[in-house]
Structures are given as structure tokens and as C-alpha cells.
Write a protein that holds these residues in place. Structure first.
Motif, short mmCIF file in Angstrom:
data_model
loop_
_atom_site.label_atom_id
_atom_site.label_comp_id
_atom_site.label_asym_id
_atom_site.label_seq_id
_atom_site.Cartn_x
_atom_site.Cartn_y
_atom_site.Cartn_z
N ALA A 25 0.76 -1.07 -0.17
CA ALA A 25 0.00 0.03 -0.15
C ALA A 25 0.86 1.20 0.01
N ASP A 26 0.86 2.02 -1.08
CA ASP A 26 1.83 3.14 -1.22
C ASP A 26 0.82 4.39 -0.87
N GLU A 27 1.29 5.08 0.22
CA GLU A 27 0.43 6.33 0.65
C GLU A 27 -1.22 6.10 0.64
N PRO A 28 -1.56 5.14 1.24
CA PRO A 28 -3.35 4.93 1.01
C PRO A 28 -3.97 6.07 1.59
N THR A 29 -3.34 6.80 2.35
CA THR A 29 -4.24 7.94 2.83
C THR A 29 -4.04 9.42 2.21
N ALA A 30 -3.13 9.36 1.12
CA ALA A 30 -2.91 10.51 0.33
C ALA A 30 -4.21 11.29 -0.12
N SER A 31 -4.20 12.74 0.17
CA SER A 31 -5.37 13.47 -0.55
C SER A 31 -6.84 13.17 0.39
N LEU A 32 -6.57 12.54 1.37
CA LEU A 32 -7.60 12.05 2.54
C LEU A 32 -7.77 12.98 3.50
N ASP A 33 -8.81 13.53 4.02
CA ASP A 33 -8.69 14.04 5.42
C ASP A 33 -8.57 13.10 6.42
N SER A 36 -11.38 10.16 6.83
CA SER A 36 -11.39 9.40 5.81
C SER A 36 -10.08 8.66 5.86
N GLY A 37 -8.89 9.19 6.10
CA GLY A 37 -7.62 8.34 6.16
C GLY A 37 -7.70 7.42 7.40
N ARG A 38 -8.32 7.77 8.49
CA ARG A 38 -8.51 6.89 9.66
C ARG A 38 -9.26 5.87 8.96
N GLU A 39 -10.38 6.11 8.49
CA GLU A 39 -11.32 4.93 8.21
C GLU A 39 -10.67 3.93 7.54
N VAL A 40 -9.83 4.22 6.41
CA VAL A 40 -9.45 3.84 5.15
C VAL A 40 -8.41 2.72 5.92
N VAL A 41 -7.43 3.19 6.79
CA VAL A 41 -6.37 2.46 7.35
C VAL A 41 -6.95 1.32 8.45
N ASP A 42 -8.02 1.90 9.15
CA ASP A 42 -8.73 0.80 10.07
C ASP A 42 -9.28 -0.34 9.15
N VAL A 55 0.43 -6.61 5.28
CA VAL A 55 0.23 -5.43 4.59
C VAL A 55 1.62 -4.65 4.87
N LEU A 56 2.22 -4.08 3.93
CA LEU A 56 3.23 -3.48 3.75
C LEU A 56 2.91 -2.01 3.36
N LEU A 57 2.92 -0.89 4.48
CA LEU A 57 2.39 0.22 3.97
C LEU A 57 3.43 1.46 4.20
N VAL A 58 3.52 2.05 3.15
CA VAL A 58 4.46 3.41 2.97
C VAL A 58 3.69 4.82 3.15
N THR A 59 3.99 5.36 4.23
CA THR A 59 3.25 6.63 4.38
C THR A 59 4.22 7.66 4.82
N HIS A 60 3.65 8.85 4.90
CA HIS A 60 4.25 10.11 5.37
C HIS A 60 3.41 10.46 6.38
N ASP A 61 2.28 9.95 6.82
CA ASP A 61 1.14 10.41 7.76
C ASP A 61 1.33 9.62 8.91
N ASN A 62 2.02 10.52 9.69
CA ASN A 62 2.19 10.05 11.23
C ASN A 62 0.94 9.64 11.87
N ARG A 63 -0.26 10.27 11.67
CA ARG A 63 -1.49 9.96 12.31
C ARG A 63 -1.91 8.56 12.17
N ILE A 64 -1.31 7.83 11.25
CA ILE A 64 -1.86 6.40 11.16
C ILE A 64 -0.75 5.23 11.59
N LEU A 65 0.27 5.74 12.14
CA LEU A 65 1.51 4.90 12.68
C LEU A 65 1.02 4.00 13.57
N ASP A 66 -0.16 4.23 14.35
CA ASP A 66 -0.41 3.40 15.54
C ASP A 66 -1.33 2.18 15.05
N VAL A 67 -1.54 1.92 13.79
CA VAL A 67 -2.07 0.63 13.19
C VAL A 67 -1.15 -0.37 13.10
N ALA A 68 0.31 0.02 12.85
CA ALA A 68 1.35 -0.84 12.54
C ALA A 68 1.73 -1.69 13.45
#
Length: 309
Positions: A25-33, A36-42, A55-68
């Protein structure tokens, strides 16, 4: 007509529909608020766990790091563990790392690990603990204390299971007070306890003072055994296996103990060798916990020094 978040959900469903073993998953929360980003990663996390997908997830979004379950950091072409990354960064990032070690995850991994995989898992935990030792002073968050407690309780329980013991415990050596402090007790459900005993008494005390392992085939026939403990708890001790744990300076700073093989036979030399190896592997984690406890004690003394009588 779909929103960005809805399109992302469709993409995740499409990726998982074929029951793959791994999803990139390459930046799955890109362009999401944020919502919406939280709902997607959850959704991704829940479906992946349900279907057993990595799931190998690449992201710059520190808000979703807790799912890892594991985080690594890539900077300037260098791949490092997340621990190494936060060590070089701020207190905020340290606290986020501690929160990432969600309660219950380690117990589950250790409990489910086959015996042959336990040394590798223990090595990973010990390496992280050694890295934490360098930065313990940076954090006063209780999450770090909980992380060490979780690791110690999980491994102590697993040691007992692997060696077919009814109970497993770890004592810390309080050299200043000449005492042993019971810190992990299987019968207490792994919770932190504060039972103290003189270091010059009992089987654990002998191991702590001599630095040598000790097997007791018949507890009640040994002059070292303190039967008062059995009378107080209602537990019947038959056999004991006790080994020292050394810190990085080679000093005995803790003792690990097993009581009663479930088979009814005493512990043997093979059990002793395996227990010494396992207990030695947990030394770095235990030393980190001991150091955090000492730091907390110092902070308590400092806070109390200026308090009114």
C-alpha cells in the motif's frame, strides 16, 4: 461519483478480493482528510487481520502509525528501525513509540511462538530494550514502564510453559538494601508486585549471592527452602530451579525461578541449561525495567525533597 475516501475503500476491497498473502500500500491516505484516512487504514487493518494478510504500508502520515505492528524509518537512503529513528528525535516521538506497543500484542506473539522461534523473538525484544537503555532518561511516560512490564511478564510466562513448570518468577536484586524484590510472578497474572525478602535467605537468595544456578529436587528436604511462603499462599512447592541473571557488567542483578514440573519429576540438567539461556536473553529487557524503576525512584525523591512536612 465516489468521493476520494470511497474510491480508496474500493481499491482496498479490490486488493483483498483475490486473497493475496501480501498487500503493498503506497500512501493509502494521500489526499484524504483525517477522518477518511483513519477509516481507510482501520478498514485495511481489520480486513487484513481477518484474512491473515500481511500489509506493507508506505506513508508520510504520522497519524496512522498506530495501526502498525512494526515501524521502520527511511531517511536519506538509510533504512533504520523505528526505535533508532525516535532515539534521534523528540520526546513526542518517543511517546508515540511507546503507545505503538499496544497492550496485549506482545503477550499474544510470545504465547503463540513455537519453542524454536522464541530465541529469535527474545533477541528482537532484547535489542529494542538495549536501544531503550540509551534513551530512558528522555521519557517519563508510564507507557514505557508498561512496555517493559508487558515484555517481562510475557517471556516469564512463556519460560514456565516451555519448561513445563507450574509457576515462574523473576526477582530483582536490591544490593543497597540486601534484599530480593519479587517483580514478576506468574501466580499474580504478571502484574507488578512488591514482595521483599533478605538476600541471604532462601534458594533465590543463595543464587543471587553465589551467582550459580541451583536445582532443588525436594524443597522440604532442603535447608534453604522457606516453607512459610507455601503456608501463606496455599501452594505446595515440590521442586525448584533457580538461575542468576547478569547485567552488562557481569553482576547478578536478578534471579529467575521455576517451581514444580507438571510431570511431577524434578528439573534436570537439560532444563537448567535451557532456562539459563532463556533467562540470559531477557537480561536487557529486565535491566531496562530496573533502570526505569530507579529513575522513577529518583524523580519521586526529587519531588518529595521540597515538599512541606
Amino acid at each position: 461519483q465516489l468521493s476520494g475516501g470511497q474510491r480508496q475503500r474500493v481499491a482496498i476491497a479490490r486488493a483483498l478480493a483475490g486473497a493475496p498473502r501480501i498487500v503493498l500500500a503506497d500512501e493509502p491516505t494521500a489526499s484524504l482528510d483525517k477522518q477518511s484516512g483513519r477509516e481507510v487504514v482501520d478498514l485495511m487493518q481489520g480486513l487484513a487481520r481477518k484474512q491473515g494478510v500481511t500489509v506493507l504500508l508506505v506513508t508520510h502520515d504520522n497519524r496512522i502509525l498506530d495501526v502498525a505492528d512494526r515501524i521502520v524509518h527511511l531517511e536519506d537512503g538509510r533504512l533504520a528501525t523505528f526505535t533508532e529513528h525516535v532515539t534521534a528525535n523528540t520526546q513526542h516521538m518517543m511517546d508515540m513509540l511507546a503507545r505503538n506497543n499496544r497492550k496485549g500484542d506482545l503477550q499474544r506473539r510470545v504465547a503463540d511462538a513455537p519453542a524454536e522461534q522464541l530465541p529469535a523473538l527474545l533477541g528482537q525484544a532484547a535489542k529494542s530494550a538495549e536501544e531503550f537503555l540509551r534513551v530512558t532518561e528522555l521519557s517519563q511516560d508510564d507507557a514505557f514502564q508498561s512496555m517493559f512490564e508487558e515484555a517481562l511478564a510475557a517471556f516469564t510466562l512463556r519460560f514456565g510453559e516451555l519448561l513445563d513448570a507450574e509457576r515462574a518468577s523473576i526477582f530483582l536484586v536490591d544490593a543497597a538494601r540486601r534484599e530480593l524484590v519479587l517483580r514478576v510472578a506468574q501466580e499474580e497474572g504478571g502484574r507488578r508486585v512488591d514482595v521483599r525478602m533478605p538476600i541471604d535467605r532462601g534458594v533465590a537468595g543463595r543464587v543471587a549471592t553465589t551467582g550459580e544456578s541451583l536445582r532443588v529436587d525436594d524443597a522440604y528436604a532442603s535447608p534453604l527452602f522457606n516453607s512459610e511462603v507455601d503456608r501463606a499462599t496455599g501452594f505446595k512447592t515440590r521442586s525448584i530451579l533457580c538461575v542468576p541473571i547478569h547485567n552488562r557488567r557481569g553482576e547478578v542483578f536478578a534471579v529467575a525461578q521455576l517451581l514444580n514440573k507438571r510431570s511431577g519429576i524434578p528439573f534436570d540438567a537439560k532444563d537448567e541449561a535451557q532456562f539459563r539461556e532463556l533467562a540470559g536473553g531477557v537480561a536487557a529487557i529486565l535491566e531496562g525495567w530496573a533502570r526505569m524503576g530507579a529513575s522513577e525512584a529518583r524523580r519521586m525523591q526529587l519531588r518529595g525533597a521540597g515538599a512541606p512536612a
